[in-house]
Write a protein that holds these residues in place. Structure first.
Motif, PDB file in Angstrom:
ATOM      1  N   VAL A   1     -45.677  -1.963 -27.145  1.00 17.86           N
ATOM      2  CA  VAL A   1     -45.865  -1.999 -25.699  1.00 17.86           C
ATOM      3  C   VAL A   1     -44.534  -1.759 -24.990  1.00 17.86           C
ATOM      4  CG1 VAL A   1     -47.833  -3.568 -25.880  1.00 17.86           C
ATOM      5  CG2 VAL A   1     -45.529  -4.516 -25.667  1.00 17.86           C
ATOM      6  N   ASP A   2     -44.629  -1.427 -23.714  1.00 12.92           N
ATOM      7  CA  ASP A   2     -43.447  -1.313 -22.859  1.00 12.92           C
ATOM      8  C   ASP A   2     -43.120  -2.681 -22.293  1.00 12.92           C
ATOM      9  OD1 ASP A   2     -42.991   1.476 -23.088  1.00 12.92           O
ATOM     10  OD2 ASP A   2     -44.649   1.857 -21.703  1.00 12.92           O
ATOM     11  N   VAL A   3     -41.867  -3.097 -22.447  1.00 14.60           N
ATOM     12  CA  VAL A   3     -41.429  -4.389 -21.935  1.00 14.60           C
ATOM     13  C   VAL A   3     -40.129  -4.198 -21.166  1.00 14.60           C
ATOM     14  CG1 VAL A   3     -42.518  -5.665 -23.819  1.00 14.60           C
ATOM     15  CG2 VAL A   3     -40.139  -4.929 -24.043  1.00 14.60           C
ATOM     16  N   GLU A   4     -39.789  -5.200 -20.375  1.00 13.27           N
ATOM     17  CA  GLU A   4     -38.534  -5.156 -19.641  1.00 13.27           C
ATOM     18  C   GLU A   4     -37.367  -5.335 -20.605  1.00 13.27           C
ATOM     19  OE1 GLU A   4     -36.300  -7.523 -15.954  1.00 13.27           O
ATOM     20  OE2 GLU A   4     -38.418  -7.897 -16.431  1.00 13.27           O
ATOM     21  N   GLU A   5     -36.314  -4.541 -20.421  1.00 11.20           N
ATOM     22  CA  GLU A   5     -35.158  -4.649 -21.307  1.00 11.20           C
ATOM     23  C   GLU A   5     -34.493  -6.008 -21.135  1.00 11.20           C
ATOM     24  OE1 GLU A   5     -30.876  -2.560 -21.290  1.00 11.20           O
ATOM     25  OE2 GLU A   5     -32.523  -1.210 -21.855  1.00 11.20           O
ATOM     26  N   PRO A   6     -34.208  -6.706 -22.242  1.00 11.35           N
ATOM     27  CA  PRO A   6     -33.581  -8.033 -22.130  1.00 11.35           C
ATOM     28  C   PRO A   6     -32.119  -7.925 -21.729  1.00 11.35           C
ATOM     29  CG  PRO A   6     -33.743  -7.390 -24.426  1.00 11.35           C
ATOM     30  CD  PRO A   6     -34.445  -6.304 -23.648  1.00 11.35           C
ATOM     31  N   ARG A   7     -31.584  -9.031 -21.238  1.00 11.86           N
ATOM     32  CA  ARG A   7     -30.164  -9.088 -20.886  1.00 11.86           C
ATOM     33  C   ARG A   7     -29.486 -10.152 -21.728  1.00 11.86           C
ATOM     34  NH1 ARG A   7     -30.084  -8.864 -14.226  1.00 11.86           N
ATOM     35  NH2 ARG A   7     -31.142  -6.818 -14.003  1.00 11.86           N
ATOM     36  N   PRO A   8     -28.286  -9.869 -22.192  1.00 13.36           N
ATOM     37  CA  PRO A   8     -27.587 -10.871 -23.006  1.00 13.36           C
ATOM     38  C   PRO A   8     -27.065 -12.015 -22.154  1.00 13.36           C
ATOM     39  CG  PRO A   8     -26.173  -8.974 -22.639  1.00 13.36           C
ATOM     40  CD  PRO A   8     -27.494  -8.627 -22.031  1.00 13.36           C
ATOM     41  N   GLY A   9     -27.260 -13.221 -22.639  1.00 10.05           N
ATOM     42  CA  GLY A   9     -26.704 -14.387 -21.980  1.00 10.05           C
ATOM     43  C   GLY A   9     -25.355 -14.738 -22.584  1.00 10.05           C
TER      44      GLY A   9
ATOM     45  N   VAL B   1     -24.376  -2.619 -26.990  1.00  8.21           N
ATOM     46  CA  VAL B   1     -24.328  -1.876 -25.725  1.00  8.21           C
ATOM     47  C   VAL B   1     -23.885  -2.752 -24.565  1.00  8.21           C
ATOM     48  CG1 VAL B   1     -26.011  -0.153 -26.439  1.00  8.21           C
ATOM     49  CG2 VAL B   1     -26.813  -2.246 -25.342  1.00  8.21           C
ATOM     50  N   ALA B   2     -23.968  -4.064 -24.722  1.00  6.39           N
ATOM     51  CA  ALA B   2     -23.490  -4.970 -23.674  1.00  6.39           C
ATOM     52  C   ALA B   2     -23.255  -6.337 -24.310  1.00  6.39           C
ATOM     53  CB  ALA B   2     -24.506  -5.087 -22.540  1.00  6.39           C
ATOM     54  N   ALA B   3     -22.288  -7.071 -23.766  1.00  7.31           N
ATOM     55  CA  ALA B   3     -21.949  -8.390 -24.302  1.00  7.31           C
ATOM     56  C   ALA B   3     -21.957  -9.416 -23.182  1.00  7.31           C
ATOM     57  CB  ALA B   3     -20.577  -8.360 -24.978  1.00  7.31           C
ATOM     58  N   GLY B   4     -22.530 -10.566 -23.462  1.00  6.41           N
ATOM     59  CA  GLY B   4     -22.511 -11.660 -22.518  1.00  6.41           C
ATOM     60  C   GLY B   4     -21.191 -12.406 -22.569  1.00  6.41           C
ATOM     61  N   GLU B   5     -21.029 -13.335 -21.653  1.00  3.43           N
ATOM     62  CA  GLU B   5     -19.796 -14.109 -21.577  1.00  3.43           C
ATOM     63  C   GLU B   5     -19.540 -14.835 -22.896  1.00  3.43           C
ATOM     64  OE1 GLU B   5     -17.919 -17.833 -18.953  1.00  3.43           O
ATOM     65  OE2 GLU B   5     -19.887 -16.961 -18.464  1.00  3.43           O
ATOM     66  N   GLY B   6     -18.315 -14.689 -23.402  1.00  2.71           N
ATOM     67  CA  GLY B   6     -17.923 -15.387 -24.610  1.00  2.71           C
ATOM     68  C   GLY B   6     -18.322 -14.712 -25.907  1.00  2.71           C
ATOM     69  N   ALA B   7     -18.990 -13.582 -25.813  1.00  2.00           N
ATOM     70  CA  ALA B   7     -19.381 -12.850 -27.023  1.00  2.00           C
ATOM     71  C   ALA B   7     -18.279 -11.867 -27.370  1.00  2.00           C
ATOM     72  CB  ALA B   7     -20.696 -12.116 -26.806  1.00  2.00           C
ATOM     73  N   ASP B   8     -17.525 -12.176 -28.391  1.00  2.00           N
ATOM     74  CA  ASP B   8     -16.335 -11.400 -28.731  1.00  2.00           C
ATOM     75  C   ASP B   8     -16.658 -10.298 -29.734  1.00  2.00           C
ATOM     76  OD1 ASP B   8     -13.714 -10.591 -28.810  1.00  2.00           O
ATOM     77  OD2 ASP B   8     -13.088 -12.107 -30.276  1.00  2.00           O
TER      78      ASP B   8
ATOM     79  N   GLN C   1     -31.287 -12.701 -38.155  1.00  2.00           N
ATOM     80  CA  GLN C   1     -32.089 -13.641 -37.384  1.00  2.00           C
ATOM     81  C   GLN C   1     -31.967 -13.352 -35.895  1.00  2.00           C
ATOM     82  OE1 GLN C   1     -34.145 -16.026 -38.611  1.00  2.00           O
ATOM     83  NE2 GLN C   1     -34.777 -16.637 -36.564  1.00  2.00           N
ATOM     84  N   ALA C   2     -32.822 -12.449 -35.404  1.00  2.00           N
ATOM     85  CA  ALA C   2     -32.902 -12.170 -33.971  1.00  2.00           C
ATOM     86  C   ALA C   2     -34.355 -11.831 -33.660  1.00  2.00           C
ATOM     87  CB  ALA C   2     -31.973 -11.031 -33.572  1.00  2.00           C
ATOM     88  N   PRO C   3     -35.141 -12.796 -33.185  1.00  2.00           N
ATOM     89  CA  PRO C   3     -36.556 -12.536 -32.910  1.00  2.00           C
ATOM     90  C   PRO C   3     -36.751 -11.348 -31.976  1.00  2.00           C
ATOM     91  CG  PRO C   3     -36.102 -14.884 -32.798  1.00  2.00           C
ATOM     92  CD  PRO C   3     -34.768 -14.195 -32.928  1.00  2.00           C
TER      93      PRO C   3
ATOM     94  N   ARG D   1     -34.349  -2.160 -28.244  1.00  2.00           N
ATOM     95  CA  ARG D   1     -33.168  -2.976 -28.009  1.00  2.00           C
ATOM     96  C   ARG D   1     -33.526  -4.438 -28.182  1.00  2.00           C
ATOM     97  NH1 ARG D   1     -29.376  -0.349 -23.177  1.00  2.00           N
ATOM     98  NH2 ARG D   1     -29.110   1.676 -24.201  1.00  2.00           N
ATOM     99  N   VAL D   2     -32.541  -5.243 -28.594  1.00  2.00           N
ATOM    100  CA  VAL D   2     -32.786  -6.657 -28.813  1.00  2.00           C
ATOM    101  C   VAL D   2     -31.521  -7.434 -28.487  1.00  2.00           C
ATOM    102  CG1 VAL D   2     -32.101  -6.608 -31.254  1.00  2.00           C
ATOM    103  CG2 VAL D   2     -33.719  -8.346 -30.471  1.00  2.00           C
ATOM    104  N   VAL D   3     -31.714  -8.662 -28.027  1.00  2.00           N
ATOM    105  CA  VAL D   3     -30.596  -9.576 -27.811  1.00  2.00           C
ATOM    106  C   VAL D   3     -30.348 -10.355 -29.094  1.00  2.00           C
ATOM    107  CG1 VAL D   3     -29.905 -11.702 -26.651  1.00  2.00           C
ATOM    108  CG2 VAL D   3     -30.803  -9.793 -25.323  1.00  2.00           C
TER     109      VAL D   3
END
Length: 330
Positions: A18-26, A68-75, A86-88, A94-96
């Motif tokens: 299915v088409d879903v909204e792209e997740p954003r990294p926290g 493609v993008a990193a959240g705060e503190g992700a080095d 392990q990433a559901p 794309r996946v967070v």
């Protein structure tokens, strides 16, 4: 973006793309463009409800791709190739991924190889390096030796100086097991008796059993005194309750039911195990067989093939690929 989801548990037919909204990294997370996602039995257990997961949920746990993008503190640098176990929701474009789960992939290892090694490769590594540490000269049984874990585990046992008695279900799979380094290939029906014959009546040091119900009881009979039964899966069903007195009667045996999560509890341990496995692959010491490549729309078929025992090696979903499954292609 497209993703494979399950809205109600059941057979492979419940899988929807299915088409879903792209997740954003926290914080402490990265967004990854998935190059390859691994298909594993645990995915079928989630889909069927054997291992309950709240619906709806995204399929897949394992994969590899570019940050493609990193959240705060992700080095982790953008554009870097990483792999994870392990990433559901990994069966998606794309996946967070939690940065603590993302392993940098070394030069010389491509995304498909990395995705194929994270869950099954780390499993094989902890089984023969930690659960029962194979010593030079040890004889062990590896069940389902032509499967994803089995082919890798056989090679790793041999790298440690051990000898493998493999079980497989077909002549073609037997050849794959021999190619991975198995000394002998046995049938499932009488493997315990054959294992004792081949060890002059002594029995084997360990049995690595991901099959479960169909092989467990006979596996105890294959062990030498103080041997170790390593039950790490239940492809044929869950093992029935065990009378512990049997362990005494059969020679003071050990039985353990390990999990990858328990053997990668810290970031340091994850990186150590992944570094060993990916390092062997980069050096050409570990051969990785991809038994089937599927487009994202064909995830249900991948589950059917896996559950139908029609596969060898690792199955991968290529979210951007349009290739048909090619079973047996390496």
């Amino acid at each position: 973006m497209r993703a494979a989801q399950v809205r109600r548990t059941g057979g492979p037919e419940v899988v929807e793309v299915v088409d879903v909204e792209e997740p954003r990294p926290g914080p402490g997370q990265v967004l990854v463009e998935v190059d390859a996602a691994g298909v594993n039995f645990i995915d079928t257990y989630h889909r069927s409800g054997t291992y309950p997961v709240a619906t709806p949920f995204g399929l897949g746990l394992e994969g590899a791709g570019r940050v493609v993008a990193a959240g705060e503190g992700a080095d982790l640098p953008e554009g870097g190739l990483v792999a994870w176990k392990q990433a559901p929701g990994s069966c998606a474009e794309r996946v967070v991924v939690d940065a603590a789960e993302a392993v940098p992939v070394p030069d010389g290892v491509d995304a498909e190889t990395a995705a194929a090694l994270m869950l099954q490769g780390l499993t094989a590594q902890y089984l023969c390096a930690s659960t029962y540490p194979v010593a030079p000269g040890d004889v062990v049984v590896v069940h389902a030796a032509a499967g994803g874990v089995g082919l890798l585990l056989t090679q790793m046992v041999v790298l440690r100086g051990g000898r493998v008695l493999a079980t497989t279900s077909t002549p073609e799979k037997a050849e794959l097991a021999r190619g991975a380094g198995a000394e002998e290939v046995l049938g499932y029906e009488d493997f315990a008796a054959r294992a004792r014959e081949l060890t002059d009546g002594e029995g084997v040091a360990a049995v690595y059993d991901g099959v479960g119900r169909a092989t467990f009881a006979q596996g105890l009979d294959a062990l030498r005194p103080r041997g170790t039964m390593v039950l790490f899966g239940g492809a044929s069903g869950q093992v029935e309750p065990l009378d512990l007195q049997q362990l005494n009667a059969k020679g003071s045996l050990y039985v353990t039911r390990p999990s990858l999560a328990a053997y990668t509890r810290t970031r340091e341990e994850l990186l150590e195990r992944a570094g060993a496995v990916l390092g062997w692959a980069a050096q050409g010491r570990l051969s990785v067989r991809v038994g089937g490549r599927y487009a994202l729309e064909d995830v249900a078929r991948a589950h059917e093939d896996l559950e139908g025992r029609r596969t060898t090696g690792k199955l991968l979903v290529l979210p951007e690929g349009a290739a048909e499954a090619e079973l047996g292609r390496s």
